[in-house]
Every structure is written in structure tokens, then in C-alpha cells.
Design a protein around this motif. Structure first.
Motif, PDB file in Angstrom:
ATOM      1  N   GLY A 278      -6.421  -0.191 -38.742  1.00  0.00           N
ATOM      2  CA  GLY A 278      -4.958   0.545 -39.215  1.00  0.00           C
ATOM      3  C   GLY A 278      -4.778   0.228 -40.819  1.00  0.00           C
ATOM      4  O   GLY A 278      -4.069   0.504 -41.460  1.00  0.00           O
ATOM      5  N   THR A 279      -5.850  -0.627 -41.623  1.00  0.00           N
ATOM      6  CA  THR A 279      -6.086  -0.672 -42.962  1.00  0.00           C
ATOM      7  C   THR A 279      -5.872   0.602 -43.583  1.00  0.00           C
ATOM      8  O   THR A 279      -6.993   1.550 -43.188  1.00  0.00           O
ATOM      9  CB  THR A 279      -7.164  -1.696 -43.225  1.00  0.00           C
ATOM     10  N   ALA A 280      -5.153   0.866 -44.627  1.00  0.00           N
ATOM     11  CA  ALA A 280      -5.516   2.030 -45.440  1.00  0.00           C
ATOM     12  C   ALA A 280      -5.950   1.814 -46.865  1.00  0.00           C
ATOM     13  O   ALA A 280      -5.403   0.790 -47.458  1.00  0.00           O
ATOM     14  CB  ALA A 280      -4.040   2.784 -45.555  1.00  0.00           C
ATOM     15  N   PHE A 281      -6.697   2.681 -47.464  1.00  0.00           N
ATOM     16  CA  PHE A 281      -7.275   2.472 -48.735  1.00  0.00           C
ATOM     17  C   PHE A 281      -7.062   3.774 -49.555  1.00  0.00           C
ATOM     18  O   PHE A 281      -7.202   4.941 -49.059  1.00  0.00           O
ATOM     19  CB  PHE A 281      -8.819   2.102 -48.797  1.00  0.00           C
ATOM     20  N   ASP A 282      -6.876   3.653 -50.915  1.00  0.00           N
ATOM     21  CA  ASP A 282      -6.973   5.039 -51.730  1.00  0.00           C
ATOM     22  C   ASP A 282      -8.450   5.368 -51.976  1.00  0.00           C
ATOM     23  O   ASP A 282      -9.382   4.603 -52.009  1.00  0.00           O
ATOM     24  CB  ASP A 282      -6.327   4.618 -52.949  1.00  0.00           C
ATOM     25  N   ASP A 347     -13.882   5.617 -38.688  1.00  0.00           N
ATOM     26  CA  ASP A 347     -14.199   4.200 -38.034  1.00  0.00           C
ATOM     27  C   ASP A 347     -15.576   3.643 -38.834  1.00  0.00           C
ATOM     28  O   ASP A 347     -16.097   3.864 -39.388  1.00  0.00           O
ATOM     29  CB  ASP A 347     -14.685   4.524 -36.501  1.00  0.00           C
ATOM     30  N   ILE A 348     -14.877   2.193 -39.001  1.00  0.00           N
ATOM     31  CA  ILE A 348     -16.077   1.287 -39.736  1.00  0.00           C
ATOM     32  C   ILE A 348     -16.415   0.609 -38.428  1.00  0.00           C
ATOM     33  O   ILE A 348     -16.160  -0.098 -37.802  1.00  0.00           O
ATOM     34  CB  ILE A 348     -15.371   0.295 -40.645  1.00  0.00           C
ATOM     35  N   ILE A 349     -17.995   0.533 -38.456  1.00  0.00           N
ATOM     36  CA  ILE A 349     -18.689   0.024 -37.325  1.00  0.00           C
ATOM     37  C   ILE A 349     -19.844  -0.817 -37.945  1.00  0.00           C
ATOM     38  O   ILE A 349     -20.459  -0.677 -38.811  1.00  0.00           O
ATOM     39  CB  ILE A 349     -19.395   1.004 -36.535  1.00  0.00           C
ATOM     40  N   CYS A 350     -19.783  -2.205 -37.232  1.00  0.00           N
ATOM     41  CA  CYS A 350     -20.990  -2.997 -37.361  1.00  0.00           C
ATOM     42  C   CYS A 350     -21.732  -3.256 -36.151  1.00  0.00           C
ATOM     43  O   CYS A 350     -21.264  -3.405 -34.984  1.00  0.00           O
ATOM     44  CB  CYS A 350     -20.732  -4.235 -37.895  1.00  0.00           C
ATOM     45  N   ASN A 351     -23.029  -3.251 -36.161  1.00  0.00           N
ATOM     46  CA  ASN A 351     -23.907  -3.322 -35.085  1.00  0.00           C
ATOM     47  C   ASN A 351     -25.064  -4.155 -35.193  1.00  0.00           C
ATOM     48  O   ASN A 351     -25.524  -4.284 -36.415  1.00  0.00           O
ATOM     49  CB  ASN A 351     -24.463  -1.820 -34.625  1.00  0.00           C
ATOM     50  N   ILE A 352     -25.293  -4.767 -34.142  1.00  0.00           N
ATOM     51  CA  ILE A 352     -26.570  -5.921 -34.115  1.00  0.00           C
ATOM     52  C   ILE A 352     -27.302  -5.370 -32.906  1.00  0.00           C
ATOM     53  O   ILE A 352     -27.018  -5.042 -31.726  1.00  0.00           O
ATOM     54  CB  ILE A 352     -25.918  -7.243 -34.073  1.00  0.00           C
ATOM     55  N   SER A 353     -28.499  -5.925 -33.019  1.00  0.00           N
ATOM     56  CA  SER A 353     -29.548  -5.567 -31.984  1.00  0.00           C
ATOM     57  C   SER A 353     -30.555  -6.893 -31.537  1.00  0.00           C
ATOM     58  O   SER A 353     -30.070  -7.962 -32.074  1.00  0.00           O
ATOM     59  CB  SER A 353     -30.621  -4.448 -32.177  1.00  0.00           C
ATOM     60  N   VAL A 364     -22.567  -9.122 -27.124  1.00  0.00           N
ATOM     61  CA  VAL A 364     -21.800  -8.050 -27.657  1.00  0.00           C
ATOM     62  C   VAL A 364     -22.219  -7.497 -28.928  1.00  0.00           C
ATOM     63  O   VAL A 364     -22.514  -8.082 -30.025  1.00  0.00           O
ATOM     64  CB  VAL A 364     -20.318  -8.797 -28.013  1.00  0.00           C
ATOM     65  N   SER A 365     -22.667  -6.310 -28.890  1.00  0.00           N
ATOM     66  CA  SER A 365     -23.416  -5.721 -29.816  1.00  0.00           C
ATOM     67  C   SER A 365     -22.927  -4.981 -31.000  1.00  0.00           C
ATOM     68  O   SER A 365     -23.341  -4.656 -32.115  1.00  0.00           O
ATOM     69  CB  SER A 365     -24.528  -4.630 -29.378  1.00  0.00           C
ATOM     70  N   GLN A 366     -21.611  -4.671 -30.736  1.00  0.00           N
ATOM     71  CA  GLN A 366     -21.038  -3.799 -31.733  1.00  0.00           C
ATOM     72  C   GLN A 366     -19.376  -3.858 -31.851  1.00  0.00           C
ATOM     73  O   GLN A 366     -18.576  -4.262 -30.854  1.00  0.00           O
ATOM     74  CB  GLN A 366     -21.087  -2.211 -31.501  1.00  0.00           C
ATOM     75  N   LEU A 367     -18.708  -3.656 -33.079  1.00  0.00           N
ATOM     76  CA  LEU A 367     -17.317  -3.857 -33.235  1.00  0.00           C
ATOM     77  C   LEU A 367     -17.155  -2.693 -34.068  1.00  0.00           C
ATOM     78  O   LEU A 367     -17.810  -2.433 -35.062  1.00  0.00           O
ATOM     79  CB  LEU A 367     -16.944  -5.092 -33.643  1.00  0.00           C
ATOM     80  N   SER A 368     -15.700  -2.065 -34.003  1.00  0.00           N
ATOM     81  CA  SER A 368     -15.425  -1.167 -34.934  1.00  0.00           C
ATOM     82  C   SER A 368     -13.907  -1.173 -35.269  1.00  0.00           C
ATOM     83  O   SER A 368     -13.116  -1.879 -34.393  1.00  0.00           O
ATOM     84  CB  SER A 368     -15.654   0.271 -34.508  1.00  0.00           C
ATOM     85  N   SER A 369     -13.371  -0.718 -36.382  1.00  0.00           N
ATOM     86  CA  SER A 369     -12.065  -0.695 -36.764  1.00  0.00           C
ATOM     87  C   SER A 369     -11.863   0.456 -37.366  1.00  0.00           C
ATOM     88  O   SER A 369     -12.647   1.277 -37.815  1.00  0.00           O
ATOM     89  CB  SER A 369     -11.534  -1.862 -37.542  1.00  0.00           C
ATOM     90  N   THR A 370     -10.633   1.437 -37.153  1.00  0.00           N
ATOM     91  CA  THR A 370     -10.213   2.498 -37.563  1.00  0.00           C
ATOM     92  C   THR A 370      -9.170   2.457 -38.810  1.00  0.00           C
ATOM     93  O   THR A 370      -8.445   1.641 -38.859  1.00  0.00           O
ATOM     94  CB  THR A 370      -9.398   3.338 -36.647  1.00  0.00           C
ATOM     95  N   VAL A 371      -9.752   3.026 -39.953  1.00  0.00           N
ATOM     96  CA  VAL A 371      -9.011   2.612 -41.255  1.00  0.00           C
ATOM     97  C   VAL A 371      -8.627   4.262 -41.833  1.00  0.00           C
ATOM     98  O   VAL A 371      -9.166   5.070 -40.959  1.00  0.00           O
ATOM     99  CB  VAL A 371      -9.973   2.056 -42.366  1.00  0.00           C
ATOM    100  N   PHE A 372      -7.987   4.147 -42.912  1.00  0.00           N
ATOM    101  CA  PHE A 372      -7.430   5.676 -43.475  1.00  0.00           C
ATOM    102  C   PHE A 372      -7.520   5.620 -44.937  1.00  0.00           C
ATOM    103  O   PHE A 372      -7.604   4.552 -45.639  1.00  0.00           O
ATOM    104  CB  PHE A 372      -5.811   5.737 -43.321  1.00  0.00           C
ATOM    105  N   ILE A 373      -8.220   6.723 -45.319  1.00  0.00           N
ATOM    106  CA  ILE A 373      -8.337   7.189 -46.860  1.00  0.00           C
ATOM    107  C   ILE A 373      -7.194   8.112 -47.303  1.00  0.00           C
ATOM    108  O   ILE A 373      -7.098   8.908 -46.806  1.00  0.00           O
ATOM    109  CB  ILE A 373      -9.841   7.560 -47.078  1.00  0.00           C
ATOM    110  N   LYS A 374      -6.567   7.371 -48.346  1.00  0.00           N
ATOM    111  CA  LYS A 374      -5.259   8.257 -48.757  1.00  0.00           C
ATOM    112  C   LYS A 374      -5.844   8.805 -50.134  1.00  0.00           C
ATOM    113  O   LYS A 374      -6.446   8.236 -51.019  1.00  0.00           O
ATOM    114  CB  LYS A 374      -4.281   7.316 -48.990  1.00  0.00           C
ATOM    115  N   ARG A 375      -5.133   9.838 -50.588  1.00  0.00           N
ATOM    116  CA  ARG A 375      -5.275  10.566 -52.045  1.00  0.00           C
ATOM    117  C   ARG A 375      -3.800  10.414 -52.554  1.00  0.00           C
ATOM    118  O   ARG A 375      -2.804  11.158 -51.956  1.00  0.00           O
ATOM    119  CB  ARG A 375      -5.780  11.813 -52.010  1.00  0.00           C
ATOM    120  N   GLN A 376      -3.641   9.949 -53.860  1.00  0.00           N
ATOM    121  CA  GLN A 376      -2.332   9.790 -54.470  1.00  0.00           C
ATOM    122  C   GLN A 376      -2.235  11.460 -54.984  1.00  0.00           C
ATOM    123  O   GLN A 376      -3.050  12.039 -55.525  1.00  0.00           O
ATOM    124  CB  GLN A 376      -2.162   8.854 -55.493  1.00  0.00           C
TER     125      GLN A 376
END
Length: 389
Positions: A278-282, A347-353, A364-376
Motif C-alpha cells: 500500500g505504499t505510494a511514491f511519486d 508489485d515489488i517481489i524478492c525471490n530466493i532459490s 519460503v522462497s518469495q515475498l511481494s508487496s503492492t505499491v503505487f506510483i503517482k504523478r503530480q
């Protein structure tokens, strides 16, 4: 019809009628063998000085084979190994008890068991010398290991056929053990059960099912027992290379050891992804994406673990953000520049093998999070309808 041969003579000067005299003669084995059923015939001839003679009628006597004893010598071999070309020495002492002498040239045969029951070997023979008669015996794979027996017997027609008492002989084999499981260079995971299996034979390739089997590690710790056993790898077991040794022992076989190399692996988990859901970035922000890699059993950090970062946009397009190794805290950080990114959801994903180099497999090989890119929004023109106020 008889053919008589002079065997003894003497000069006698009788002094009265019925004067007694006697002959003493020792008969040889040939006299026994040449006679029918041992029966010998004899007569006595008396001739005086004037050449007048007189003979008795024909008499007979029966010769028999001499009585004999056969005794196993105490310095005969009592234990013999089948390997190495070893030979056992068996010796008996043969005594003619009729004459009270040790015999010479008396034929004897040795009988040896190979299956603890039957005297299967009867091809070893000898002739006595001053009562001693000996043979050499190599059991090799013609004999089973374990308790056997042997005895020596007279096989000479001049003597009674008698045997010595049975004498014990212990035949020792050599164990061979093949490790079937785990195969060499196998990976065993902490917290899981590993199957240990070995196949044990003697040097003649006969399976030995009652051998005592023990399993040991490089520090001489007993891990398991039996030809097929389970070892639960402790979660605290040292990671990395290990040597597994199996020992096989048996009462009537020399022991054997065999080794196989194994690798002890732990499990790794991906935890604690940043940025969080849920994090948002410009647009244009430099975003540090971060994941932490820990040991699944202890939640302790794992250093030098290779982590792959990537982002996925709403169209499913992936962009690799880098392959980064974790630091001493188990943290890997990859920078994501959003300058050229379109606004929207990512989706930001980090993966290990699996990482054989540091002895870890993935849990547990993978985690992800969903973020938002905004334009002003930017003001490009201001238009006023009435230019005069």
C-alpha cells in the motif's frame, strides 16, 4: 597244494623224549595281505644229523590288521581366516598299539566339514613319519564361516580303520559393506529424517543378515543402528560437509568400515519486505526495496544469500531490479529508480532459490508487496476570461 617257505630254523639237542622247543616270528603286513582272509598255514620239519626227518601235519593261524590309535595333535590350527591365502595345519599322532610303536608310512585321510554338519572335504591324505601325519587346508570360499570340525582317519589296509575324535575349527570370514543410502554427496536437511541403508556380505558375496551395524559421524557420535535405519537430522546440526561411517561386525567375520560423504543443509525464509503493502511514491523517486533472509529454524540472519528483486506492473511486465547478496544482518537492498515509470500499481517481489554454496535450501522462497506510483499535476496555463477587473 600249498607252497611253504622256510621262515625260521634252529638247532635243538633234546635230552629226553618230548623235549620242548619254540619258534618266535614277527609277521609283517604283507603276510596278512597275501593270505586269504588273513589265514596262514604252517608245519614244522625236524631233520637229524643223519638226515632222517619228520614233519607235523599242517596247522593254521589267522592274522588281523593291527590295532591303532589316532589322536589329534594339540598344535593343530584351531582358527583360520579365509582371506589372504591362509592355510590351516592339521596333524594326528598314529600309534600301533599292538606293537607299542609310532608308525611309519601309515596312510591317513583327513575329513573336514564345510557347512557345520557334513564332512565334505576328504581329499587330503598323508603318510605317517614316526607317528606324525599332517596336511594343510585352505578353506577359501568352499567353506562357510563359523564353527567347523575335522578328524583324521586310518585308510591303510594294514591297520584297523579308526578315526580321531572330532576337533573344532573356527573359520573366519571378512565382512564387506556397501552403503546404499544415502548416496555419496547427498544433501540431508536439518529437521528431516534420512534413511541409512547398507548391504553386508562376506568376502564370498554371501549376504550376512545378522551382522551388527552402527552408523557414526566424523566426531564419532553414534547416529543410528541397523542395516536399515532412520536418522532425524537435528535442527541444530552443523551445516556443511560431513562424513558418514558405517561399521559392521560379526562373531565369525572380521569387521569392516565404509564411508560416504554427505552435506547438511538448513532452510531459508524470505521475511520482512520493504516497502510494505500500500505504499505510494511519486514518479522519479528512488525507492530502496529490501528483504531479510533468515534461518527457518532459528530466525537468525543469513549472510551472503543471493536475493533477486524485480517489479511487475499492471500489464504483467517484469523488470529485474538486481541480484543482491545479504549483509551480516541478512538484509539485501536494491534501488528502484521510478523516473521512467508510468503511474499506476506495481508489485515489488524478492525471490530466493537454493544456495548450495552456503548450505541452504529454500523454505519460503518469495515475498511481494503492492505499491503505487503517482504523478503530480503541473499548471501549464492560466486563462482569465475578462482581462480587466
Amino acid at each position: 597244494g600249498w607252497n611253504f617257505t622256510v621262515v625260521s630254523s634252529q638247532v635243538v639237542r633234546p635230552t629226553f623224549s618230548g623235549f620242548p622247543f619254540s619258534f618266535v616270528n614277527e609277521f609283517a603286513c604283507v603276510d596278512y595281505l597275501n593270505a586269504t582272509s588273513g589265514v596262514n598255514y604252517y608245519k614244522i620239519n625236524a631233520t637229524d644229523e643223519y638226515n632222517f626227518s619228520s614233519e607235523t601235519s599242517v596247522f593254521n593261524f589267522t592274522l588281523r590288521a593291527d590295532a591303532v590309535t589316532v589322536v589329534a595333535s594339540s598344535n593343530s590350527t584351531n582358527t583360520i581366516r579365509r582371506t589372504g591365502g591362509n592355510s590351516a595345519n592339521f596333524r594326528v599322532i598314529i600309534t600301533d598299539t599292538d606293537r607299542g610303536v609310532l608308525t611309519n608310512g601309515t596312510n591317513a585321510t583327513f575329513y573336514i566339514s564345510t557347512n557345520a554338519t557334513n564332512y565334505n572335504v576328504s581329499s587330503l591324505t598323508c603318510a605317517s613319519s614316526i607317528g606324525n601325519c599332517s596336511v594343510s587346508y585352505n578353506p577359501n570360499c568352499g567353506s562357510l564361516y563359523g564353527p567347523q570340525e575335522w578328524k583324521g582317519g586310518i585308510t591303510d589296509s594294514c591297520y584297523n580303520y579308526v578315526n580321531s575324535s572330532a576337533t573344532n575349527l573356527t573359520v573366519i570370514g571378512q565382512l564387506e559393506s556397501t552403503i546404499l543410502l544415502p548416496p555419496n554427496n547427498s544433501i540431508l536437511n536439518r529437521g528431516f529424517a534420512a534413511n541409512f541403508t547398507t548391504y553386508t556380505t562376506d568376502e564370498c558375496l554371501i549376504q550376512v543378515t545378522d551382522a551388527t551395524i552402527t552408523w557414526w559421524n566424523s566426531t564419532n557420535t553414534n547416529l543410528a543402528n541397523g542395516s536399515s535405519a532412520l536418522w532425524s537430522v537435528p535442527v541444530t546440526y552443523k551445516l556443511g560437509n560431513e562424513t558418514l561411517r558405517v561399521n559392521a561386525t560379526h562373531t565369525y567375520n572380521d569387521p569392516v568400515s565404509n564411508i560416504t560423504k554427505i552435506l547438511i543443509f538448513g532452510f531459508a525464509n524470505v521475511t520482512n519486505i520493504i516497502p510494505i503493502n500500500g505504499t505510494a511514491f511519486d514518479v522519479g523517486s528512488n525507492v530502496d526495496t529490501q528483504c531479510t533472509i533468515v534461518d527457518a529454524n532459528f530466525s537468525t540472519s543469513i549472510e551472503n544469500y543471493s536475493v533477486t528483486f524485480y517489479r511487475k506492473n499492471s500489464t504483467g511486465h517484469n523488470l529485474t531490479l538486481g541480484n543482491i547478496k545479504t549483509d551480516a544482518s541478512g538484509v539485501a537492498v536494491a534501488n528502484w529508480s521510478t523516473n521512467s515509470e508510468a503511474f499506476g500499481t506495481y508489485d515489488i517481489i524478492c525471490n530466493i532459490s537454493n544456495q548450495p554454496g552456503i548450505n541452504y535450501n529454500v523454505s519460503v522462497s518469495q515475498l511481494s508487496s503492492t505499491v503505487f506510483i503517482k504523478r503530480q499535476l503541473a499548471i501549464d496555463n492560466i486563462i482569465v476570461a475578462n482581462s480587466t477587473i
